[in-house]
Design a protein around this motif. Structure first.
Motif, PDB file in Angstrom:
ATOM      1  N   ASP A  34      -0.133   1.271 -15.661  1.00 31.53           N
ATOM      2  CA  ASP A  34       0.224   0.251 -16.655  1.00 31.53           C
ATOM      3  C   ASP A  34       0.547  -1.103 -16.038  1.00 31.53           C
ATOM      4  OD1 ASP A  34      -0.095   2.058 -18.709  1.00 31.53           O
ATOM      5  OD2 ASP A  34       2.019   2.644 -18.748  1.00 31.53           O
ATOM      6  N   TYR A  35       0.731  -1.133 -14.728  1.00 34.27           N
ATOM      7  CA  TYR A  35       1.125  -2.365 -14.044  1.00 34.27           C
ATOM      8  C   TYR A  35      -0.087  -3.293 -13.908  1.00 34.27           C
ATOM      9  CZ  TYR A  35       2.930  -5.286 -10.182  1.00 34.27           C
ATOM     10  OH  TYR A  35       3.322  -6.326  -9.377  1.00 34.27           O
ATOM     11  N   SER A  36       0.083  -4.543 -14.287  1.00 28.00           N
ATOM     12  CA  SER A  36      -1.050  -5.488 -14.293  1.00 28.00           C
ATOM     13  C   SER A  36      -1.633  -5.708 -12.905  1.00 28.00           C
ATOM     14  CB  SER A  36      -0.601  -6.838 -14.872  1.00 28.00           C
ATOM     15  OG  SER A  36       0.427  -7.419 -14.071  1.00 28.00           O
ATOM     16  N   GLU A  37      -0.831  -5.512 -11.856  1.00 32.22           N
ATOM     17  CA  GLU A  37      -1.299  -5.700 -10.484  1.00 32.22           C
ATOM     18  C   GLU A  37      -1.425  -4.364  -9.748  1.00 32.22           C
ATOM     19  OE1 GLU A  37      -2.360  -8.533  -9.221  1.00 32.22           O
ATOM     20  OE2 GLU A  37      -1.950  -9.522 -11.132  1.00 32.22           O
ATOM     21  N   GLY A  38      -1.605  -3.288 -10.505  1.00 32.50           N
ATOM     22  CA  GLY A  38      -1.696  -1.963  -9.903  1.00 32.50           C
ATOM     23  C   GLY A  38      -3.128  -1.517  -9.674  1.00 32.50           C
ATOM     24  N   TYR A  39      -3.367  -0.854  -8.548  1.00 31.76           N
ATOM     25  CA  TYR A  39      -4.680  -0.312  -8.200  1.00 31.76           C
ATOM     26  C   TYR A  39      -4.500   1.133  -7.735  1.00 31.76           C
ATOM     27  CZ  TYR A  39      -6.236  -5.201  -8.090  1.00 31.76           C
ATOM     28  OH  TYR A  39      -6.529  -6.504  -8.414  1.00 31.76           O
ATOM     29  N   GLU A  40      -5.504   1.958  -8.018  1.00 28.22           N
ATOM     30  CA  GLU A  40      -5.463   3.358  -7.592  1.00 28.22           C
ATOM     31  C   GLU A  40      -6.757   3.719  -6.879  1.00 28.22           C
ATOM     32  OE1 GLU A  40      -2.853   5.899 -10.712  1.00 28.22           O
ATOM     33  OE2 GLU A  40      -4.760   5.141 -11.501  1.00 28.22           O
ATOM     34  N   ALA A  41      -6.626   4.343  -5.725  1.00 26.09           N
ATOM     35  CA  ALA A  41      -7.779   4.878  -5.000  1.00 26.09           C
ATOM     36  C   ALA A  41      -7.567   6.375  -4.855  1.00 26.09           C
ATOM     37  CB  ALA A  41      -7.911   4.221  -3.628  1.00 26.09           C
ATOM     38  N   ARG A  42      -8.277   7.155  -5.651  1.00 23.51           N
ATOM     39  CA  ARG A  42      -8.117   8.611  -5.619  1.00 23.51           C
ATOM     40  C   ARG A  42      -9.046   9.179  -4.550  1.00 23.51           C
ATOM     41  NH1 ARG A  42      -4.123   7.803  -6.775  1.00 23.51           N
ATOM     42  NH2 ARG A  42      -2.955   7.974  -8.713  1.00 23.51           N
ATOM     43  N   GLU A  43      -8.658   8.938  -3.302  1.00 26.71           N
ATOM     44  CA  GLU A  43      -9.411   9.359  -2.135  1.00 26.71           C
ATOM     45  C   GLU A  43      -8.427   9.828  -1.078  1.00 26.71           C
ATOM     46  OE1 GLU A  43     -12.199   6.284  -0.834  1.00 26.71           O
ATOM     47  OE2 GLU A  43     -11.844   5.226  -2.729  1.00 26.71           O
ATOM     48  N   THR A  44      -8.945  10.404  -0.009  1.00 25.64           N
ATOM     49  CA  THR A  44      -8.065  10.742   1.108  1.00 25.64           C
ATOM     50  C   THR A  44      -7.573   9.450   1.754  1.00 25.64           C
ATOM     51  OG1 THR A  44      -9.783  10.789   2.814  1.00 25.64           O
ATOM     52  CG2 THR A  44      -9.396  12.836   1.561  1.00 25.64           C
ATOM     53  N   SER A  45      -6.491   9.553   2.508  1.00 26.32           N
ATOM     54  CA  SER A  45      -5.944   8.389   3.194  1.00 26.32           C
ATOM     55  C   SER A  45      -6.993   7.729   4.075  1.00 26.32           C
ATOM     56  CB  SER A  45      -4.727   8.804   4.032  1.00 26.32           C
ATOM     57  OG  SER A  45      -3.730   9.393   3.234  1.00 26.32           O
TER      58      SER A  45
ATOM     59  N   ILE B 181      -2.898   4.919  -2.734  1.00 28.99           N
ATOM     60  CA  ILE B 181      -3.949   5.736  -2.119  1.00 28.99           C
ATOM     61  C   ILE B 181      -3.470   7.182  -2.112  1.00 28.99           C
ATOM     62  CG2 ILE B 181      -5.259   6.186  -0.013  1.00 28.99           C
ATOM     63  CD1 ILE B 181      -4.930   3.196   0.671  1.00 28.99           C
ATOM     64  N   ASN B 182      -4.093   8.009  -2.916  1.00 29.58           N
ATOM     65  CA  ASN B 182      -3.651   9.392  -3.052  1.00 29.58           C
ATOM     66  C   ASN B 182      -4.799  10.217  -3.617  1.00 29.58           C
ATOM     67  OD1 ASN B 182      -1.519  11.293  -2.777  1.00 29.58           O
ATOM     68  ND2 ASN B 182      -0.071   9.785  -3.620  1.00 29.58           N
ATOM     69  N   ILE B 183      -4.840  11.487  -3.256  1.00 27.98           N
ATOM     70  CA  ILE B 183      -5.914  12.326  -3.785  1.00 27.98           C
ATOM     71  C   ILE B 183      -5.630  12.790  -5.208  1.00 27.98           C
ATOM     72  CG2 ILE B 183      -6.682  13.123  -1.518  1.00 27.98           C
ATOM     73  CD1 ILE B 183      -5.098  15.702  -1.982  1.00 27.98           C
ATOM     74  N   ALA B 184      -4.372  12.626  -5.664  1.00 29.04           N
ATOM     75  CA  ALA B 184      -4.003  13.059  -7.013  1.00 29.04           C
ATOM     76  C   ALA B 184      -2.908  12.151  -7.550  1.00 29.04           C
ATOM     77  CB  ALA B 184      -3.526  14.513  -7.000  1.00 29.04           C
TER      78      ALA B 184
ATOM     79  N   PHE C 200       0.854  -1.178   0.000  1.00 28.25           N
ATOM     80  CA  PHE C 200       0.000   0.000   0.000  1.00 28.25           C
ATOM     81  C   PHE C 200       0.899   1.240   0.000  1.00 28.25           C
ATOM     82  CE2 PHE C 200      -2.592  -3.294   1.810  1.00 28.25           C
ATOM     83  CZ  PHE C 200      -3.892  -3.018   1.421  1.00 28.25           C
ATOM     84  N   ILE C 201       0.597   2.186  -0.865  1.00 26.85           N
ATOM     85  CA  ILE C 201       1.308   3.466  -0.890  1.00 26.85           C
ATOM     86  C   ILE C 201       0.305   4.534  -0.486  1.00 26.85           C
ATOM     87  CG2 ILE C 201       2.782   5.012  -2.220  1.00 26.85           C
ATOM     88  CD1 ILE C 201       3.031   2.714  -4.267  1.00 26.85           C
TER      89      ILE C 201
END
Length: 286
Positions: A249-260, A236-239, A208-209
């Protein structure tokens, strides 16, 4: 963000018995009103010139003007001392309690809020140091001293002659320095556990980042190590950040554009659900 798909990945990660690593940056502490080094609050005025945080927080500036560097860090220490952990910090403590020795917290923050929230020292790796301590600026020894106890400081506060004495190394008489990694220094194992966190990343089933721009070495380094073994990474980042192009581009990558806090609440709920549904099995998982 496909939380349903992510839940399956997280369940697999927990059953693996490997580390589940949480890399935390300044974005987590923004909700506790601690400004970032690179934000609009991250500057310092000396005479008629404004310096950015990454210019003040350097060994070079310490050698040129140790008192001004201390003024800056005493001001920041005042902010950190008054700050309290926010919900995101307490969620990380709850997650540690649920995951036990699988949990690894790699924090770039020096503000002591993880300690205030109750995260254990054994599973917390402060890769940028700790503002609860100082050490000799001349490196006469590797002793860590408690951070000097001076009164609260503002941007305009001076340091008295009596206070200045508290900033001196008791062994050699040179200036102490805050126990933090400065922008013109490199990571090491002794102070910042760089080899330890690298080994943890190599043995992680998920990364988790949380709340980091990726402007320092550690995010890219851990992403490189974890992705080498094709393990999932959730940003996990707002931007977007400096590593977003890779996560997308990473096959196992996820993004949550929310606050921590918003995203961690969801992560906590998923872990509780997995633990509840598989409690007896997971208790025997190493």
């Amino acid at each position: 963000m496909n939380w349903t798909k992510f839940e399956k990945e997280l369940e697999k990660a927990i059953f693996s018995g490997k580390h589940i690593t949480f890399l935390v940056g300044a974005g987590l502490s923004v909700e506790s009103r601690i400004p970032t080094f690179r934000g609009k609050e991250g500057f310092w005025k000396i005479g008629s010139k404004n310096y950015k945080g990454p210019e003040i927080g350097t060994f070079r500036m310490f050698n040129l003007n140790a008192i001004e560097v201390w003024k800056w860090f005493l001001f920041r220490k005042t902010i950190c001392r008054k700050a309290e952990p926010n919900r995101g910090h307490f969620i990380l403590k709850e997650i540690e309690d649920l995951l036990g020795d699988q949990f690894a917290l790699v924090s770039q923050n020096v503000d002591s809020l993880h300690k205030k929230a109750g995260n254990s020292a054994e599973r917390t790796y402060l890769v940028h140091g700790d503002l609860d301590y100082a050490r000799c600026g001349n490196e006469c020894s590797d002793t860590l001293y408690p951070f000097p106890e001076l009164e609260d400081k503002t941007r305009e506060s001076d340091i008295s002659l009596e206070e200045e004495k508290l900033l001196m190394c008791p062994k050699c008489g040179e200036y102490l320095r805050p126990h933090v990694l400065w922008f013109d220094e490199t990571y090491n194992e002794e102070y910042y556990k760089i080899y330890t966190v690298t080994e943890i990343a190599d043995n992680s089933s998920m990364l988790f980042i949380i709340g980091t721009s990726g402007s320092t070495f550690i995010p890219g380094h851990l992403i490189d190590r974890v992705s080498h073994f094709n393990q999932p990474i959730l940003d996990i980042n707002i931007a977007d950040s400096e590593y977003s192009y890779f996560i997308k581009d990473y096959s196992e990558g996820y993004e949550a554009r929310e606050t921590s806090t918003e995203a961690l609440e969801k992560v906590l709920a998923i872990i509780k659900k997995i633990k509840h549904e598989n409690g007896k099995i997971l208790r025997t998982t190493k």
